[in-house]
Design an enzyme around this catalytic site. Structure first.
Site, PDB file in Angstrom:
ATOM      1  N   LYS A 161       0.829  -1.214   0.000  1.00  0.00           N
ATOM      2  CA  LYS A 161       0.000   0.000   0.000  1.00  0.00           C
ATOM      3  C   LYS A 161       0.865   1.267   0.000  1.00  0.00           C
ATOM      4  O   LYS A 161       2.072   1.198   0.269  1.00  0.00           O
ATOM      5  CB  LYS A 161      -0.904  -0.031   1.225  1.00  0.00           C
ATOM      6  CG  LYS A 161      -1.933  -1.163   1.192  1.00  0.00           C
ATOM      7  CD  LYS A 161      -2.855  -1.024   2.383  1.00  0.00           C
ATOM      8  CE  LYS A 161      -3.927  -2.081   2.385  1.00  0.00           C
ATOM      9  NZ  LYS A 161      -4.827  -1.917   3.532  1.00  0.00           N
ATOM     10  N   PHE A 167     -15.366   3.292   7.499  1.00  0.00           N
ATOM     11  CA  PHE A 167     -14.024   3.734   7.077  1.00  0.00           C
ATOM     12  C   PHE A 167     -13.834   3.693   5.549  1.00  0.00           C
ATOM     13  O   PHE A 167     -12.736   3.954   5.051  1.00  0.00           O
ATOM     14  CB  PHE A 167     -12.954   2.884   7.773  1.00  0.00           C
ATOM     15  CG  PHE A 167     -13.111   1.390   7.556  1.00  0.00           C
ATOM     16  CD1 PHE A 167     -12.674   0.774   6.395  1.00  0.00           C
ATOM     17  CD2 PHE A 167     -13.702   0.597   8.548  1.00  0.00           C
ATOM     18  CE1 PHE A 167     -12.799  -0.593   6.218  1.00  0.00           C
ATOM     19  CE2 PHE A 167     -13.838  -0.773   8.371  1.00  0.00           C
ATOM     20  CZ  PHE A 167     -13.393  -1.376   7.192  1.00  0.00           C
ATOM     21  N   THR A 181      -5.074  -7.326  10.742  1.00  0.00           N
ATOM     22  CA  THR A 181      -5.361  -6.057  10.054  1.00  0.00           C
ATOM     23  C   THR A 181      -4.833  -4.853  10.835  1.00  0.00           C
ATOM     24  O   THR A 181      -4.232  -3.945  10.276  1.00  0.00           O
ATOM     25  CB  THR A 181      -6.898  -5.918   9.870  1.00  0.00           C
ATOM     26  OG1 THR A 181      -7.336  -7.034   9.124  1.00  0.00           O
ATOM     27  CG2 THR A 181      -7.254  -4.648   9.130  1.00  0.00           C
ATOM     28  N   ARG A 187       2.806  -6.452   8.766  1.00  0.00           N
ATOM     29  CA  ARG A 187       2.112  -5.302   9.356  1.00  0.00           C
ATOM     30  C   ARG A 187       2.730  -4.890  10.689  1.00  0.00           C
ATOM     31  O   ARG A 187       2.765  -3.708  11.028  1.00  0.00           O
ATOM     32  CB  ARG A 187       0.619  -5.620   9.510  1.00  0.00           C
ATOM     33  CG  ARG A 187      -0.105  -5.544   8.163  1.00  0.00           C
ATOM     34  CD  ARG A 187      -1.459  -6.159   8.203  1.00  0.00           C
ATOM     35  NE  ARG A 187      -2.210  -5.943   6.982  1.00  0.00           N
ATOM     36  CZ  ARG A 187      -3.266  -6.650   6.622  1.00  0.00           C
ATOM     37  NH1 ARG A 187      -3.693  -7.640   7.381  1.00  0.00           N
ATOM     38  NH2 ARG A 187      -3.901  -6.386   5.515  1.00  0.00           N
ATOM     39  N   ASN A 225      -1.937  -0.043   7.050  1.00  0.00           N
ATOM     40  CA  ASN A 225      -1.395  -1.311   7.546  1.00  0.00           C
ATOM     41  C   ASN A 225      -0.478  -2.023   6.547  1.00  0.00           C
ATOM     42  O   ASN A 225      -0.421  -3.241   6.491  1.00  0.00           O
ATOM     43  CB  ASN A 225      -2.541  -2.219   8.007  1.00  0.00           C
ATOM     44  CG  ASN A 225      -3.518  -2.519   6.892  1.00  0.00           C
ATOM     45  OD1 ASN A 225      -3.387  -1.982   5.785  1.00  0.00           O
ATOM     46  ND2 ASN A 225      -4.488  -3.369   7.155  1.00  0.00           N
ATOM     47  N   HIS A 280      -2.009  -5.423   1.639  1.00  0.00           N
ATOM     48  CA  HIS A 280      -3.335  -6.022   1.527  1.00  0.00           C
ATOM     49  C   HIS A 280      -3.158  -7.479   1.090  1.00  0.00           C
ATOM     50  O   HIS A 280      -2.207  -7.815   0.392  1.00  0.00           O
ATOM     51  CB  HIS A 280      -4.150  -5.273   0.463  1.00  0.00           C
ATOM     52  CG  HIS A 280      -5.396  -6.003   0.062  1.00  0.00           C
ATOM     53  ND1 HIS A 280      -6.553  -5.949   0.800  1.00  0.00           N
ATOM     54  CD2 HIS A 280      -5.649  -6.832  -0.982  1.00  0.00           C
ATOM     55  CE1 HIS A 280      -7.473  -6.709   0.220  1.00  0.00           C
ATOM     56  NE2 HIS A 280      -6.943  -7.245  -0.863  1.00  0.00           N
TER      57      HIS A 280
END
Ligand code: CMP
Length: 491
Positions: A215, A261, A295, A309, A319, A322
């Site tokens: 990410k 979210f 997560t 993570r 985090n 994915h």
């Protein structure tokens, strides 16, 4: 009627200045221009179009497009690979026997061979090789025997043994899966299907695929993340550094649409670059989720401190990575990034140099460490993509070395022997190509180990051919070589 193909030739002078022209070329099934003549006609056409081409410039790529296929030329000489692949595919469709029709006694899985398989497991694949001289895709039945790591090949069309059962150094069962490429006696074979049910049943579960995505908050940690993936025994079979639009992010996370979210999540995903990757391996979905960790990065740090993570995530949302959570989502998410039109890459093509992590280094699991070293040396990786080069492209890319470097043929063979990772390296302005070259070290790792033991090639190279990475030689070729991967091959 005489059908025509529309062929567009584009001559890239540099990243901002290009010219193009469109021709109507007779198709291979046109009576007036038979197949082989089409090839010569096309070459003639390209040569005449580019007759004013400046042959003294060392590296220039010409780009020939046809329905998304391409061919390239250097120093004014063009190869009609794109069109030839089209013609080949056409011939293949018309001429190739269906696999099920293949009746060679030796190649078919007979009862006797079934019994043998229980003693000496034998896995069967359909492999293809693009024969550039004949402009044909040749199909083989490729057998892999686990007892002694030997292989055997049968030519499907000509129904005869192509390669007697023999050892093939460096190839193991883990290297043989649908979509993989291996180099056998200088031929680059691509595995396109299983050739029997035994292999399908046994290997399809071992070869589960999933999507892993780095990410925006952690793309500077991609080297560490790739290293963790490899250390876990998973293969990376596709990867691209890209950006997603708002609409794409909404679509990607549509299952969270009702969550509070959601909007913030979409904003986060579009806030920078992402690196989606296809991972493959036994139980890959579950294994990647475990390696990624819980997560919430805070929980990851307490419950799974070795997870991605825990190491690189910040909180619940930011985090680091994915992972698909089910086979259905893995398929949907892999299709999202890797099916259909290629996603745009992030190459800037300005003040850059090209680095290619060679197949031997990727297969040995050095890619992550090499990327970490590049970033820690202060360079920026502004584009990244995994490629499986074919011979024609590898020859084209290395053409400047032809007749100059004795290892040219072996260099080509190495580059097509498996997946490679191309990088656009930036970060030191106009000095980037020279500075990166210095960082990579002498071409021969033996010499590098003596003279510059801290360079990439000294650490990760084996010999002059397997020297870990290719990097652009001449500063003026930095943009051109980067363009070759990120503007031409990436399409
Ligand atoms: P990912 O694995 O990409 O799947 C969905 C994402 O939603 C998840 O990682 C997080 O980034 C985000 N997410 C999940 N739960 C929350 C939450 N409670 N608050 C904020 N973001 C969340």
């Amino acid at each position: 009627m005489n059908p025509k193909l529309k062929l567009t030739l584009t001559h890239y002078l540099n990243s901002t200045n290009s010219t193009s022209i469109t021709f109507n070329v007779p198709t291979p099934h046109s009576n007036s221009v038979p197949f082989l003549k089409t090839k010569h006609f096309l070459r003639f056409l390209i040569r005449s179009f580019f007759s004013d081409f400046n042959e003294t410039v060392s590296t220039r790529f010409l780009h020939v497009r046809h329905l998304g296929l391409f061919c390239l030329a250097q120093n004014g000489r063009a190869r009609a690979n794109g069109l030839l692949s089209y013609i080949t595919a056409y011939k293949q469709q018309v001429c190739a026997p269906a696999v099920g029709q293949f009746t060679s006694k030796r190649a078919l899985c007979t009862d006797k061979e079934d019994k043998m398989a229980s003693m000496d497991e034998r896995f069967a694949f359909i492999a293809e090789w693009y024969d550039a001289n004949a402009a044909l895709i040749r199909r083989y039945q490729f057998l892999f025997y686990t007892k002694d790591n030997t292989i055997e090949m049968f030519d499907i069309k000509n129904r005869r043994v192509f390669l007697k059962r023999s050892k093939c150094e460096g190839i193991e069962l883990r290297d043989v899966f649908i979509g993989a490429s291996v180099s056998i006696h200088s031929r680059q074979l691509k595995f396109v299907d299983y050739a029997d049910d035994f292999t399908r049943k046994r290997l399809s579960t071992r070869k589960e695929r999933t999507l892993a995505m780095v990410k925006p908050c952690s793309t500077d940690k991609v080297g560490h993340i790739i290293d963790m993936i490899f250390s876990d025994g998973l293969h990376i079979t596709k990867a691209i550094m890209t950006k997603v639009s708002r609409a794409e992010a909404q679509e990607f996370y549509r299952m969270h649409e009702q969550k509070p979210f959601y909007d913030e999540l979409v904003r986060y995903l579009t806030s920078g670059i992402v690196i989606p990757m296809e991972l493959m391996g036994e139980n890959a979905i579950q294994r990647w989720r475990q390696l990624a960790g819980p997560t919430d990065s805070a929980i990851a740090r307490s419950e799974a401190p070795l997870s991605v993570r825990a190491k690189f995530g910040k909180d619940k949302q930011t985090n680091a990575v994915h992972g698909a959570d089910s086979p259905e989502n893995a398929e949907r998410e892999l299709n999202f990034f890797f099916a259909g039109a290629p996603k745009p890459n992030t190459a800037t093509l300005v003040d850059c140099t090209c680095c290619v992590i060679k197949p031997h280094a990727v297969l040995a699991g050095h890619a992550g460490k090499i990327i970490v070293a590049i970033q820690e040396a202060g360079f920026t990786i502004s584009a990244l993509q995994m490629f499986n080069m074919d011979r024609a492209n590898a020859e084209e890319f290395y053409e400047v070395y032809k007749g100059v470097v004795a290892e040219y043929t072996d260099m080509v063979t190495e580059l097509i022997s498996g997946p490679s990772i191309a990088l656009e390296v930036t970060g030191k302005g106009g000095e980037t190509p020279a500075s990166f070259r210095e960082f990579v070290g002498p071409a021969d790792p033996e010499i590098a180990r003596h003279l510059r033991p801290r360079t990439l090639r000294a650490i990760f190279g084996t010999d002059k051919i397997k020297n870990a990475v290719h990097c652009t030689d001449l500063p003026e070729d930095g943009v051109l070589e980067t363009e070759y991967f990120f503007r031409i091959l990436s399409q």
